[in-house]
Write an enzyme that holds these catalytic residues in place. Structure first.
Site, PDB file in Angstrom:
ATOM      1  N   ASP A  11      45.150  31.079  43.926  1.00 47.84           N
ATOM      2  CA  ASP A  11      45.552  31.408  45.300  1.00 47.84           C
ATOM      3  C   ASP A  11      44.876  30.503  46.312  1.00 47.84           C
ATOM      4  OD1 ASP A  11      43.047  32.772  44.711  1.00 47.84           O
ATOM      5  OD2 ASP A  11      43.298  33.882  46.589  1.00 47.84           O
ATOM      6  N   GLU A  46      41.308  35.287  44.515  1.00 52.65           N
ATOM      7  CA  GLU A  46      39.882  35.047  44.736  1.00 52.65           C
ATOM      8  C   GLU A  46      39.570  35.045  46.231  1.00 52.65           C
ATOM      9  OE1 GLU A  46      36.117  32.662  45.284  1.00 52.65           O
ATOM     10  OE2 GLU A  46      38.086  32.354  46.151  1.00 52.65           O
TER      11      GLU A  46
END
Ligand SMILES: [Zn+2]
Length: 437
Positions: free
Chosen positions: A107, A202
């Protein structure tokens, strides 16, 4: 398919192969090519979402990774429902080598758009300011990024001005993928079982939320989520959240004389009473801790202030929370009838507490840096990584460099040289583990 103007020119790669390193003589690094493809897939995570992954689109990249690993012959590569990619490079040695995991997150940060990322390749970077074409106000200069100077004459990659680049952490993803490609095409390189892990979310602090540690079944790990070449991070902050809840005394404002105590005003006083020249993110650096108000909420009757509390040691962390509590209590003393609650919640702990019990994990990484001709710089992260959580979940996990710079911003950039060096480090690292076992 890449739009034509972004197609990567391979010619420079052969010119920049690591010198005096016969292992890489016949190999063309593909980390940068992979990177240029991966950053064009929008994988922004969303802190407001309650699902895992927080955004379904993160799987678009994860599916690409699985397909590429499968094509390399990594047959167990798969994506689970929560957006985690697991894959195994099987051991090719008789030795009993601990299972090592390499981990990156797919991400990108919610702080800056990751839609329609157009990576720009700047070959033979001259050192001059780079004005990004899609927004001329976004300029990369050596003044702001002194580390750019080390890339003069080499190739760097930037975004185009409207978005972030996504090197955090697609640089790590591309480097792990290129290591997998190198090892699957060089069976003569001996290594133990290697687990590859690509996580979602994350950037919204939930990268390990639904990670299946039993399935991962690794003994030690490395995150690839660091910056400058040579940095080796084995220490993070220890982190708590602290909430101050202030209860005022409520009365009708028309008849409140000598009765009403306004909780919002007390909250303001507490914030005003915080030290002005220390104890805050904006006044500290290196190994100094701080407290930082992140949210305030309230009505006259009741107000809450949320803080984050940071330090590198547990005692320092506790002392910072205690000092904050003392400041708040001193303010409360001045307001008869008002009361407060002070609550501390654990967030994460310094990974060094775990890594110190397994010094070989960081030492072997340092050795792999040296074998790649890189000077090691052990550093502390003034924040947390997935590695801090993984370390306490049973997978001691320092953080290796990827080359990423100017992250979470439209000025983000990365040097191709650093990406290739990171792959070289990984290939050395798996061999160090095999040799030492
Ligand atoms: Zn990251």
């Amino acid at each position: 398919m890449l739009p034509a103007r972004f197609i990567f020119d391979r010619s420079y790669v052969s010119a920049n192969l690591p010198e005096n390193n016969p292992m890489f003589d016949q190999y063309t690094f593909t980390a940068a090519e992979r990177f240029l493809r991966y950053v064009q897939v929008d994988t922004q995570s969303d802190p407001q979402s309650n699902t895992t992954p927080s955004t379904e689109k993160q799987k678009d990249l994860s599916q690409v990774l699985v397909a590429e690993l499968q094509a390399m012959g990594v047959s167990d590569a798969h994506l689970d429902a929560f957006g985690y990619v697991y894959a195994t490079l099987s051991s090719n040695t008789n030795k009993d080598v601990p299972v090592i995991c390499f981990c990156s997150h797919v991400d990108t940060a919610p702080d800056c758009s990751g839609t329609n990322v157009k990576p720009l390749v700047h070959e033979q970077y001259s050192g001059a300011d780079i004005i990004l074409p899609d927004d001329n106000s976004i300029v990369l200069s050596t003044k702001e990024f002194p580390y750019l100077k080390e890339h003069i004459g080499h190739t760097i990659i930037t975004a185009s001005g409207n978005t972030l680049l996504g090197s955090d952490d697609k640089a790590g993803v591309a480097e792990i993928m290129d290591m997998a490609h190198f090892l699957t095409s060089h069976p003569e390189i001996k290594h133990g079982t290697i687990r590859l892990l690509f996580t979602p979310d994350e950037e919204v602090g939930r990268g390990t939320a639904l990670l299946d540690m039993d399935k991962l079944n690794a003994t030690f790990g490395y995150t690839l989520d660091g910056g400058e070449q040579g940095t080796l991070e084995d220490e993070t902050f220890s982190a708590d959240a602290a909430t101050i809840t202030i209860h005022g005394v409520i009365a009708h404002p028309g008849y409140a004389k000598n009765k009403l105590v306004n909780a919002i005003k007390i909250a303001g006083e507490i914030l005003e009473a915080l030290p002005k020249k220390s104890f805050s993110p904006e006044t500290t650096e290196k190994r100094e801790g701080f407290v930082h108000p992140v949210r305030i909420d309230g009505i006259a009757e009741k107000a809450t202030i949320e803080f984050i509390v940071r330090d590198f040691t547990r005692t320092g962390l506790a002392a910072n929370a205690e000092k904050l509590q003392g400041i708040a209590e001193a303010v409360l003393q001045k307001h008869a009838g008002a009361r407060m609650e002070f609550k501390v919640t654990e967030q994460y702990r310094n990974m060094k507490e775990v890594l110190d019990q397994h010094p070989q994990v960081t030492d072997y990484a340092a050795l792999a840096y040296e074998r790649s001709g890189i000077k090691v710089r052990r550093e502390s992260i003034r924040g947390g990584t997935d590695g801090s959580r993984l370390s306490f979940m049973g997978l001691p996990c320092p953080n290796l460099f990827t080359g990423m710079q100017g992250i979470h911003s439209r000025q983000e950039w990365i040097g191709v040289r650093d990406m290739e060096k990171a792959v070289e480090v990984l290939v050395h690292l798996v061999q160090v583990w095999e040799e030492k076992s």
